[in-house]
Design an enzyme around this catalytic site. Sequence first.
Site, PDB file in Angstrom:
ATOM      1  N   GLY A   1      23.450 -20.498  -7.022  1.00  0.00           N
ATOM      2  CA  GLY A   1      22.591 -19.338  -7.231  1.00  0.00           C
ATOM      3  C   GLY A   1      22.601 -18.864  -8.662  1.00  0.00           C
ATOM      4  O   GLY A   1      21.749 -18.080  -9.080  1.00  0.00           O
TER       5      GLY A   1
ATOM      6  N   HIS B   1      -6.034   3.129   1.318  1.00  0.00           N
ATOM      7  CA  HIS B   1      -5.683   4.532   1.121  1.00  0.00           C
ATOM      8  C   HIS B   1      -4.858   5.036   2.304  1.00  0.00           C
ATOM      9  O   HIS B   1      -5.150   4.693   3.449  1.00  0.00           O
ATOM     10  CB  HIS B   1      -6.957   5.369   1.009  1.00  0.00           C
ATOM     11  CG  HIS B   1      -6.702   6.845   0.915  1.00  0.00           C
ATOM     12  ND1 HIS B   1      -6.316   7.453  -0.253  1.00  0.00           N
ATOM     13  CD2 HIS B   1      -6.745   7.829   1.864  1.00  0.00           C
ATOM     14  CE1 HIS B   1      -6.167   8.747  -0.031  1.00  0.00           C
ATOM     15  NE2 HIS B   1      -6.412   9.001   1.243  1.00  0.00           N
TER      16      HIS B   1
END
Length: 463
Positions: free
Chosen positions: A39, A442
């Site tokens: 990693g 929205h």
Amino acid sequence: MASSYDVIVIGSGPGGYVCAIRAAQLGMNVAIVEREHLGGICLNWGCIPTKALLRSAEVLHLMHRAKDFGLKAGDIGYDLDAVVQRSRGVAKQLSGGVAHLMKKNKITVVMGTAKLAKGGKVVVTTEKGTEELTGKAVVLATGARARELTGLEADGDLVWTYKHALLPKRMPKKLLVIGSGAIGIEFASFYNTLGAETTVVEVMDRILPVEDAEISAFARKQFEKQGMKILEKTTVKKLDRAKGKVTAHLEAGGKTTTAEFDTVISAVGIVGNVEDLGLEDAGVKIDRTHVVTDEFCRTGVDGVYAIGDIAGAPWLAHKASHEGIMVAELIAGGHPHPMKPGSVAGCTYCHPQIASVGMTEAKAKEAGHEVKVGKFPFIGNGKAIALGETEGMVKTVFDAKTGELLGAHMVGAEVTEMIQGYVIGRTLETTEAELIETIFPHPTISESMHEAVLAAYGRAIHI
């Protein structure tokens, strides 16, 4: 274990492990060499654990604002050890996930230190000795480390690098952060929120110098409201260390002053991990600690590629991952598109967040563009008001003649999640016409992105 592979990847960070997976998906026999942690820095000591720390700081900040939301919270505090422990747990979980992905994709993992040899060979020094691997292609993905300036070297006690700051032995009371790039500002934001008296020093004329000037200025005001002290055009000339304190010599405008701190975090950039890899002997060119590559990450040495931080700016995990996929497909005989640095978003996870892609207004003008600029403040956005996060803005930069979206710059809540909308727009070569016709849901903060496009053409609705 086989010693001959189609692809050998050196380094298992977000560039290396992603490259290895994509190469395996394309049917190639792959080995990956890692000297420390699967990693790489990102998962273990960078992107991920810092975001875990910053999340704790964000929750603490909201707890202190409970009254603003009609809530009650008493005895608010934190346990620094527990905060750090959570951060390390997150990193450990993801590092284990990379190990699983290596196994799932039948990628051979060799833990050790790699060195290039001639003829596509890689010599790996492991706990058991040395072994020689042969690869038709070798991908360098060794990343970078913190830059240390003479006189400002970290000691882990009074002067920290990002690694020390991720595993603090104590909570700083009076903190000096040298450098105001993403790393410096994120740690300044974290420790300031936890109560450290924080000063940020930047040698350039403004903090966050790679960002648009208006975004930098907006961010500075917010940081100062939070109690940070910001010193721009200032150089730390030296640090005098004594028991429990550091005296910093600060030079600005030709004058030198001193200030005392109990902790210093040095965040003055990075240097590529190019040493002891045998690069020079192999014919790989290095420029200022970074491997020289073309747009397809080719080093000029047949079969040798370099991706991620070792290959230069922008020093971002997602850029490294994209390069890893591009190189894997190139090795497999594909025809991927080259990397376009101007379409790689940058994100800084301080409070407020900062995100951008493409050219700043100043850079666009320097490049000869006649520009149209649109700006929209969060105070005009219903969702931002409902969240109590009105301190923010979105800025767009368009080419006035063609309508090309040259750049987008954002500061405020959740902008690191929103910037991808503009990234997709640039990838699709979208103009203002398509963005204006796009319907934004929205109530969302993303509506401010639409309004900033409209504003560039004199059509903003809510300002």
